[in-house]
Design an enzyme around this catalytic site. Sequence first.
Site, PDB file in Angstrom:
ATOM      1  N   SER A  66       9.165   5.484  -3.737  1.00 30.28           N
ATOM      2  CA  SER A  66       9.040   4.507  -2.656  1.00 30.28           C
ATOM      3  C   SER A  66       8.012   5.019  -1.664  1.00 30.28           C
ATOM      4  O   SER A  66       7.909   6.237  -1.443  1.00 30.28           O
ATOM      5  CB  SER A  66      10.401   4.338  -1.959  1.00 30.28           C
ATOM      6  N   ALA A  99       3.688   5.791  -8.122  1.00 34.02           N
ATOM      7  CA  ALA A  99       3.795   5.524  -9.565  1.00 34.02           C
ATOM      8  C   ALA A  99       4.470   4.176  -9.860  1.00 34.02           C
ATOM      9  O   ALA A  99       4.178   3.560 -10.888  1.00 34.02           O
ATOM     10  CB  ALA A  99       4.569   6.657 -10.232  1.00 34.02           C
ATOM     11  N   GLY A 119       0.812  -1.216   0.000  1.00 36.80           N
ATOM     12  CA  GLY A 119       0.000   0.000   0.000  1.00 36.80           C
ATOM     13  C   GLY A 119       0.843   1.262   0.000  1.00 36.80           C
ATOM     14  O   GLY A 119       2.030   1.233  -0.325  1.00 36.80           O
ATOM     15  N   HIS A 157       4.183   1.317  -8.066  1.00 36.79           N
ATOM     16  CA  HIS A 157       3.145   0.283  -7.938  1.00 36.79           C
ATOM     17  C   HIS A 157       2.219   0.301  -9.164  1.00 36.79           C
ATOM     18  O   HIS A 157       1.843  -0.746  -9.696  1.00 36.79           O
ATOM     19  CB  HIS A 157       2.285   0.545  -6.700  1.00 36.79           C
ATOM     20  N   LYS A 202      13.411  -2.636  -8.366  1.00 32.36           N
ATOM     21  CA  LYS A 202      14.026  -1.831  -7.289  1.00 32.36           C
ATOM     22  C   LYS A 202      14.419  -2.734  -6.118  1.00 32.36           C
ATOM     23  O   LYS A 202      15.457  -2.555  -5.506  1.00 32.36           O
ATOM     24  CB  LYS A 202      13.072  -0.739  -6.796  1.00 32.36           C
ATOM     25  N   GLN A 245      14.702  -9.213  -3.616  1.00 31.01           N
ATOM     26  CA  GLN A 245      13.371  -9.782  -3.379  1.00 31.01           C
ATOM     27  C   GLN A 245      12.845 -10.470  -4.642  1.00 31.01           C
ATOM     28  O   GLN A 245      12.285 -11.578  -4.582  1.00 31.01           O
ATOM     29  CB  GLN A 245      12.419  -8.666  -2.961  1.00 31.01           C
ATOM     30  N   GLN A 294       7.793  -9.302   7.879  1.00 34.78           N
ATOM     31  CA  GLN A 294       8.990  -8.965   7.118  1.00 34.78           C
ATOM     32  C   GLN A 294       9.685  -7.715   7.647  1.00 34.78           C
ATOM     33  O   GLN A 294      10.677  -7.259   7.071  1.00 34.78           O
ATOM     34  CB  GLN A 294       8.678  -8.821   5.624  1.00 34.78           C
TER      35      GLN A 294
HETATM   36  P1  AMP Z   1       6.032  -2.533  -1.555  1.00 34.65           P
HETATM   37  O1  AMP Z   1       4.638  -1.983  -1.454  1.00 34.65           O
HETATM   38  O2  AMP Z   1       7.089  -1.550  -1.189  1.00 34.65           O
HETATM   39  O3  AMP Z   1       6.173  -3.881  -0.903  1.00 34.65           O
HETATM   40  O4  AMP Z   1       6.260  -2.788  -3.097  1.00 34.65           O
HETATM   41  C1  AMP Z   1       5.368  -3.574  -3.845  1.00 34.65           C
HETATM   42  C2  AMP Z   1       5.989  -3.848  -5.182  1.00 34.65           C
HETATM   43  O5  AMP Z   1       6.260  -2.613  -5.845  1.00 34.65           O
HETATM   44  C3  AMP Z   1       7.331  -4.602  -5.068  1.00 34.65           C
HETATM   45  O6  AMP Z   1       7.385  -5.591  -6.085  1.00 34.65           O
HETATM   46  C4  AMP Z   1       8.337  -3.517  -5.304  1.00 34.65           C
HETATM   47  O7  AMP Z   1       9.550  -3.982  -5.860  1.00 34.65           O
HETATM   48  C5  AMP Z   1       7.598  -2.634  -6.303  1.00 34.65           C
HETATM   49  N1  AMP Z   1       8.154  -1.279  -6.320  1.00 34.65           N
HETATM   50  C6  AMP Z   1       8.367  -0.458  -5.264  1.00 34.65           C
HETATM   51  N2  AMP Z   1       8.946   0.685  -5.661  1.00 34.65           N
HETATM   52  C7  AMP Z   1       9.104   0.595  -7.001  1.00 34.65           C
HETATM   53  C8  AMP Z   1       9.652   1.447  -8.002  1.00 34.65           C
HETATM   54  N3  AMP Z   1      10.157   2.645  -7.701  1.00 34.65           N
HETATM   55  N4  AMP Z   1       9.657   1.023  -9.273  1.00 34.65           N
HETATM   56  C9  AMP Z   1       9.155  -0.201  -9.602  1.00 34.65           C
HETATM   57  N5  AMP Z   1       8.616  -1.055  -8.705  1.00 34.65           N
HETATM   58  C10 AMP Z   1       8.598  -0.670  -7.422  1.00 34.65           C
END
Ligand code: AMP
Length: 311
Positions: free
Chosen positions: A188, A35, A31, A37, A152, A156, A61
């Site tokens: 992020s 951009a 959540g 996501h 990014k 993972q 995690q």
């Molecule tokens: P998170 O909500 O931070 O767990 O991220 C969910 C997904 O979005 C994960 O697969 C991340 O690698 C991806 N993600 C987060 N930031 C970026 C970004 N700047 N560019 C591309 N994918 C991203």
Amino acid sequence: MDVVTTIEQVRAAVTRARDDGARIGFVPTMGALHAGHLRLVHLAAEHADQVAVSIFVNPTQFDRPEDLDSYPRDLDADLDALAAQGAATPTVVFAPTVGQMYPRAPLTTVHVTGLTERLCGARRPGHFDGVATVVTKLFNIVRPDVAVFGRKDRQQLAVVQRLVGDLDLGVEVLGCPTVRDDDGLAVSSRNRLLDEEARREARAIPAALTAGVRAARAGRDRTHGSVIDTQRAHTAARTVLDAHPGLDVEYLEVVDPDTFAPAEPRADGTVILAVAAFVDGVRLIDNVELGFAPDEAALLDCAAPHTGVDA
Ligand code: AMP
């Protein structure tokens, strides 16, 4: 767009879609959508007929309780953003409670050895077990045909690809290029926690990666080949980071893209330059694949971040 909170509901929604013959795409998130996501959601929509998105801040995690507590949450805004994606708007959004995902303390976890001992895995005990376990659970709940993760979080992505192969989960896992703001900073959810000054300091992270890319390219030009002088790239990136005392660097490493072990000083093929740093208590990570033209171009195309260091 259906918004559901229970495993039963999301299974029913996905089963309906699958019974209609749809190929199911899946994007797991925590959540505070941005951009990056949304790019994942669009990529999923390109590779599937119907898309499911999960929004779940997975407590297992997080290695630091204060990081879990301060993690941004804004479900209403997330749902508005997803509903505005036109043809890529997901069919179903799964936003479970912690109690729904973990009704009792699990005795079973998924642990991927080999890929998780270095970089983030070395600094965040249990982090990748939490990721691998929740992703396995989510895959078993949603049963997607294809799932999209961001490059990014490169380590993972590798962990998920490996566990899917080792456990025969039958999910195609796609990696999406890193989405960056104009100043180069990878978008992020944690960027929301940065004030103006911290945000300025944070720009040194993409600036360091950019310096690494430039140094690696200059080295390649000299050798007229594909050999990457990883030490030269590392030194160039380190010089930028060192000029920014506001950054508390956790690691800066050049690693092999398959094993995450340290790359050879002169590597033939692609290597990953990866960084993790705290800015004002907020942990940020980023990476670039040296020798992989689209990754390098994405950084070089950003408005050149100020390095604070003379070239
Ligand atoms: P998170 O909500 O931070 O767990 O991220 C969910 C997904 O979005 C994960 O697969 C991340 O690698 C991806 N993600 C987060 N930031 C970026 C970004 N700047 N560019 C591309 N994918 C991203």
